[in-house]
Motif scaffolding. Structure first.
Motif, mmCIF file in Angstrom:
data_model
loop_
_atom_site.group_PDB
_atom_site.id
_atom_site.type_symbol
_atom_site.label_atom_id
_atom_site.label_comp_id
_atom_site.label_asym_id
_atom_site.label_seq_id
_atom_site.Cartn_x
_atom_site.Cartn_y
_atom_site.Cartn_z
ATOM 1 N N ILE A 84 0.849 -1.179 0.000
ATOM 2 C CA ILE A 84 0.000 0.000 0.000
ATOM 3 C C ILE A 84 0.890 1.236 0.000
ATOM 4 C CG2 ILE A 84 -1.927 -1.146 1.146
ATOM 5 C CD1 ILE A 84 -1.070 0.273 3.757
ATOM 6 N N PHE A 86 0.420 5.542 0.820
ATOM 7 C CA PHE A 86 -0.316 6.775 1.078
ATOM 8 C C PHE A 86 0.725 7.879 1.236
ATOM 9 C CE2 PHE A 86 -2.815 3.339 3.104
ATOM 10 C CZ PHE A 86 -3.880 3.345 2.222
ATOM 11 N N LYS A 88 2.231 11.601 0.851
ATOM 12 C CA LYS A 88 1.861 13.016 0.753
ATOM 13 C C LYS A 88 2.616 13.656 -0.401
ATOM 14 C CE LYS A 88 0.641 14.615 5.348
ATOM 15 N NZ LYS A 88 1.009 15.467 6.453
ATOM 16 N N MET A 97 4.553 9.397 4.643
ATOM 17 C CA MET A 97 3.212 8.860 4.530
ATOM 18 C C MET A 97 2.156 9.881 4.917
ATOM 19 S SD MET A 97 1.879 6.214 7.416
ATOM 20 C CE MET A 97 3.434 5.490 7.801
ATOM 21 N N ASP A 98 0.990 9.749 4.317
ATOM 22 C CA ASP A 98 -0.180 10.544 4.679
ATOM 23 C C ASP A 98 -0.864 9.799 5.827
ATOM 24 O OD1 ASP A 98 -2.807 11.560 4.895
ATOM 25 O OD2 ASP A 98 -2.755 12.235 2.807
ATOM 26 N N GLU A 101 -4.766 9.123 5.578
ATOM 27 C CA GLU A 101 -5.156 8.023 4.686
ATOM 28 C C GLU A 101 -4.781 6.671 5.279
ATOM 29 O OE1 GLU A 101 -7.029 8.082 1.853
ATOM 30 O OE2 GLU A 101 -7.325 10.162 2.475
ATOM 31 N N PHE A 102 -3.639 6.616 5.927
ATOM 32 C CA PHE A 102 -3.222 5.362 6.553
ATOM 33 C C PHE A 102 -4.185 4.980 7.679
ATOM 34 C CE2 PHE A 102 -0.358 3.022 9.585
ATOM 35 C CZ PHE A 102 -0.332 1.842 8.862
ATOM 36 N N TYR A 105 -7.258 3.454 6.265
ATOM 37 C CA TYR A 105 -6.981 2.085 5.835
ATOM 38 C C TYR A 105 -7.035 1.129 7.026
ATOM 39 C CZ TYR A 105 -4.450 -1.919 3.905
ATOM 40 O OH TYR A 105 -4.082 -3.190 3.519
#
Length: 125
Positions: A84, A86, A88, A97-98, A101-102, A105
């Motif tokens: 996966i 996510f 930014k 990572m965002d 969004e994580f 998930y």
């Protein structure tokens, strides 16, 4: 190469979960304890700057010696194993990572509680 090999190991050892490259990189593996241990032993032997286990859980299965894969499947939160991402948008070359969004998930897969385990604080909406 490592990212591809992790996906292949997950298939070989019947592991579900995810891996997410970036900063921080995160991997979640679920399945038979021995299979997870064997896959992790292989992964950690590769050349990494730093890699460690942050959290480990065990499901309570009766008669563990005779546990069938279908029994383990009752505990799984992920249907398969996937990479996966996510990330930014950023003007720098770093891939961070965002977190929003994580967390979505994790919530979708019924494991939002892991956000605090991984980062030391609760995700607030």
């Amino acid at each position: 190469t490592k990212r591809r090999d992790i996906l292949e190991l997950a298939r070989e050892f019947q592991i579900t979960g995810f891996c997410m490259p970036g900063k921080p990189g995160i991997m979640c593996m679920e399945g038979n304890e021995n299979n997870c241990y064997e896959a992790w032993s292989i992964i950690k032997s590769w050349n990494w700057k730093k890699i460690n286990v942050k959290h480990q859980e065990r499901g309570d299965l009766n008669n563990e010696a005779g546990v069938e894969l279908e029994d383990i499947d009752r505990f799984r939160r992920f249907a398969g194993f996937e990479e996966i991402g996510f990330v930014k948008n950023s003007d720098t070359r770093d891939y961070h990572m965002d977190m929003g969004e994580f967390s979505k998930y994790l919530e979708k897969n019924k494991c939002l509680y892991m956000f605090k385990e991984l980062f030391g604080f609760d995700k607030t909406t």
